[in-house]
Write a protein that holds these residues in place. Structure first.
Motif, short mmCIF file in Angstrom:
data_model
loop_
_atom_site.label_atom_id
_atom_site.label_comp_id
_atom_site.label_asym_id
_atom_site.label_seq_id
_atom_site.Cartn_x
_atom_site.Cartn_y
_atom_site.Cartn_z
N LEU A 160 21.50 -0.47 42.61
CA LEU A 160 20.96 0.15 41.48
C LEU A 160 21.62 -0.63 40.35
CD1 LEU A 160 20.01 2.74 40.19
CD2 LEU A 160 22.33 3.75 40.03
N SER A 161 20.54 -0.82 39.35
CA SER A 161 20.78 -1.98 38.09
C SER A 161 20.52 -0.78 37.10
CB SER A 161 19.90 -3.03 38.41
OG SER A 161 19.93 -3.77 39.20
N LEU A 162 21.24 -1.07 35.97
CA LEU A 162 21.08 -0.54 34.58
C LEU A 162 20.17 -1.46 33.85
CD1 LEU A 162 24.47 1.17 33.74
CD2 LEU A 162 22.73 2.24 35.09
N LEU A 163 19.47 -0.83 33.16
CA LEU A 163 18.53 -1.63 32.18
C LEU A 163 18.68 -0.83 30.86
CD1 LEU A 163 16.62 -3.83 30.72
CD2 LEU A 163 14.64 -2.26 31.81
N VAL B 233 23.73 -5.26 35.48
CA VAL B 233 23.71 -4.57 34.06
C VAL B 233 22.42 -5.59 33.33
CG1 VAL B 233 24.38 -3.83 31.87
CG2 VAL B 233 25.57 -3.14 34.00
N THR B 234 21.40 -5.08 32.66
CA THR B 234 20.46 -5.80 31.82
C THR B 234 20.16 -5.11 30.79
OG1 THR B 234 18.58 -4.89 33.13
CG2 THR B 234 19.47 -7.10 33.88
N THR B 235 19.88 -5.86 29.51
CA THR B 235 19.42 -4.93 28.37
C THR B 235 18.43 -6.01 27.31
OG1 THR B 235 21.05 -6.36 26.81
CG2 THR B 235 21.87 -4.51 27.95
N LYS C 211 32.73 -10.44 37.70
CA LYS C 211 31.60 -10.89 38.72
C LYS C 211 30.20 -10.06 38.52
CE LYS C 211 34.52 -12.46 42.36
NZ LYS C 211 34.87 -12.70 43.79
N LEU C 212 30.30 -8.64 37.81
CA LEU C 212 29.08 -7.96 37.46
C LEU C 212 28.07 -8.71 36.75
CD1 LEU C 212 27.88 -5.19 37.71
CD2 LEU C 212 28.59 -4.67 35.57
N PRO C 213 26.86 -9.02 37.41
CA PRO C 213 25.80 -9.86 36.58
C PRO C 213 25.25 -9.13 35.36
CG PRO C 213 25.17 -9.64 38.90
CD PRO C 213 26.54 -8.75 38.69
N ILE C 214 25.26 -9.77 34.25
CA ILE C 214 24.88 -9.06 32.90
C ILE C 214 23.80 -10.07 32.25
CG2 ILE C 214 25.57 -8.34 30.68
CD1 ILE C 214 28.26 -7.36 31.87
N LEU C 215 22.76 -9.58 31.86
CA LEU C 215 21.61 -10.33 31.06
C LEU C 215 21.34 -9.51 29.80
CD1 LEU C 215 19.44 -12.63 30.97
CD2 LEU C 215 17.99 -10.66 32.33
N GLU D 275 39.06 -16.28 31.63
CA GLU D 275 38.97 -17.17 33.11
C GLU D 275 38.11 -16.49 34.29
OE1 GLU D 275 42.03 -19.54 35.57
OE2 GLU D 275 42.76 -18.61 33.78
N GLY D 276 37.46 -17.15 34.78
CA GLY D 276 36.91 -16.63 36.06
C GLY D 276 35.60 -15.79 35.68
N MET D 277 35.08 -15.51 34.57
CA MET D 277 33.99 -14.81 34.21
C MET D 277 32.57 -15.61 34.66
SD MET D 277 32.91 -12.06 32.75
CE MET D 277 34.36 -11.69 31.64
N GLN D 278 31.82 -14.89 35.28
CA GLN D 278 30.56 -15.45 35.92
C GLN D 278 29.42 -14.49 36.01
OE1 GLN D 278 30.75 -15.89 40.27
NE2 GLN D 278 33.03 -15.64 39.70
N ASN D 279 28.30 -15.12 36.06
CA ASN D 279 26.94 -14.05 36.12
C ASN D 279 26.61 -13.55 34.84
OD1 ASN D 279 27.27 -14.73 38.90
ND2 ASN D 279 28.58 -12.89 39.48
N LYS D 280 26.99 -14.08 33.84
CA LYS D 280 26.41 -13.45 32.49
C LYS D 280 25.51 -14.49 31.64
CE LYS D 280 29.79 -10.56 32.98
NZ LYS D 280 30.32 -10.93 34.28
N LYS D 281 24.49 -13.91 31.00
CA LYS D 281 23.23 -14.79 30.67
C LYS D 281 22.80 -14.18 29.36
CE LYS D 281 19.04 -17.12 32.25
NZ LYS D 281 18.16 -17.41 33.48
N PHE D 282 22.37 -15.02 28.47
CA PHE D 282 21.71 -14.53 27.04
C PHE D 282 20.23 -15.37 27.23
CE2 PHE D 282 21.00 -15.65 22.74
CZ PHE D 282 20.33 -14.32 22.31
N ILE D 283 19.24 -14.79 26.92
CA ILE D 283 18.24 -15.25 26.52
C ILE D 283 17.24 -14.83 25.14
CG2 ILE D 283 15.79 -15.66 27.34
CD1 ILE D 283 16.50 -14.91 30.10
#
Length: 313
Positions: free
Chosen positions: A120-123, A148-150, A244-248, A275-283
């Motif tokens: 389950l992903s949130l948008l 989690v995506t926005t 670790k939670l992927p966020i876009l 420190e250790g933050m990953q799976n985060k992306k901005f477009i």
């Protein structure tokens, strides 16, 4: 009322509507089951301020064809959701979080009952984007989410729509010390051209009287969505983001409703100071306005979201 035709007609007719009871509300919900042979996951969409689920139909069809269910619910005070006494009502921070807890739990149980993977992903769009980013930090069920995506999240308002400090303090004073004013209405300072550069959608919004400058919200929800978004840039809050939670975050750089630079700043703060933050992306989308999924570059936005879901499912 004009007979201007909605710019997009669903190619599947795949929508299922259902009223779901929770607490004192009857929530209007809409589900689009995937039409692809392989089920990849479900997307729970948290809409924006005075939003309309119809504008997402093209995106829903796209995701269905690519293996994803989509679930949409009208928040309190929005769409066809009503209190059990029939009144429209309003929302605030407490109810936003509590209602989303319920909807996440409902969808996970529904997937389990259908024998589907619990993916389950949130948008979240706009106001909904601020809600899901907050949820990624301190939501009850955040550890159960796939991603989690926005699109164009409300972290801070753009300069063109930011109220003066005087107005903000009046609203905050009234909500705190004059509770009976919390459901008083305030009008927006928006205009249709802020939403999209697509002339067909602009014509449709104008024809249906959905001009954003005519929309109004209650003092309490206005105060809370501004403060909720602003909190995301405070170190004591964003530092608690799940590492670790992927966020876009997808945001148009011509958005005159919510500030694109604040979306960039949130991701940079997470990646640069924890420190250790990953799976985060901005477009960022050059020329993109507020409603990217009905803007001129919608195909690229859809594909970017799909790529992200496919990567982390």
């Amino acid at each position: 009322m004009s007979d201007t035709v909605f710019p997009y007609t669903s190619t599947t007719g795949n929508e299922h509507s259902k009223i779901i009871e929770f607490d004192d509300c009857n929530f209007a919900t809409y589900t689009w089951p995937n039409t692809a042979p392989e089920f990849k996951g479900r997307i729970l969409l948290v809409h924006g301020y005075r939003d309309a689920y119809g504008v997402y139909q093209r995106f829903f069809d796209f995701m269905n064809a690519n293996g994803y269910d989509v679930f949409y619910f009208c928040q309190r005070g929005e769409g066809a959701t009503r209190y059990k006494d029939g009144s429209i009502g309003t929302t605030n921070d407490y109810h936003c979080s509590r209602d989303l807890d319920f909807m996440i739990d409902y969808n996970l149980k529904d997937l389990e009952n259908q024998g589907k993977p619990l993916k389950l992903s949130l948008l979240g769009h706009s106001m909904g984007g601020g809600i899901v980013l907050n949820y990624a930090i301190d939501g009850t069920h955040r550890s159960k989410l796939t991603s989690v995506t926005t699109t164009a999240p409300l972290i801070t308002l753009a300069p063109e729509t930011t109220p003066s400090l005087a107005i903000e303090y009046v609203v905050r004073f009234c909500c705190t010390f004059l509770p009976f004013t919390r459901t008083s209405k305030v009008k927006t300072s928006l205009n249709s051209s802020y939403l999209t550069a697509d002339p067909q959608f602009l014509e449709y919004f104008e024809s249906q009287g959905r001009r954003p400058e005519a929309l109004s919200g209650t003092l309490i929800e206005t105060r809370d969505f501004i403060m909720r978004g602003r909190k995301l840039l405070k170190p004591e809050f964003y530092s608690k983001t799940d590492k670790k939670l992927p966020i876009l975050i997808c945001h148009g750089d011509e958005d005159k409703i919510n500030y694109c630079a604040s979306s960039d700043s949130f991701i940079n703060k997470c990646l640069g100071s924890i420190e250790g933050m990953q799976n985060k992306k901005f477009i960022s989308y050059p020329g993109g306005r507020h409603c990217l999924l009905i803007d001129l570059m919608y195909e690229q936005v859809q594909n970017d979201l799909l790529d992200f879901y496919n990567t982390y499912n």
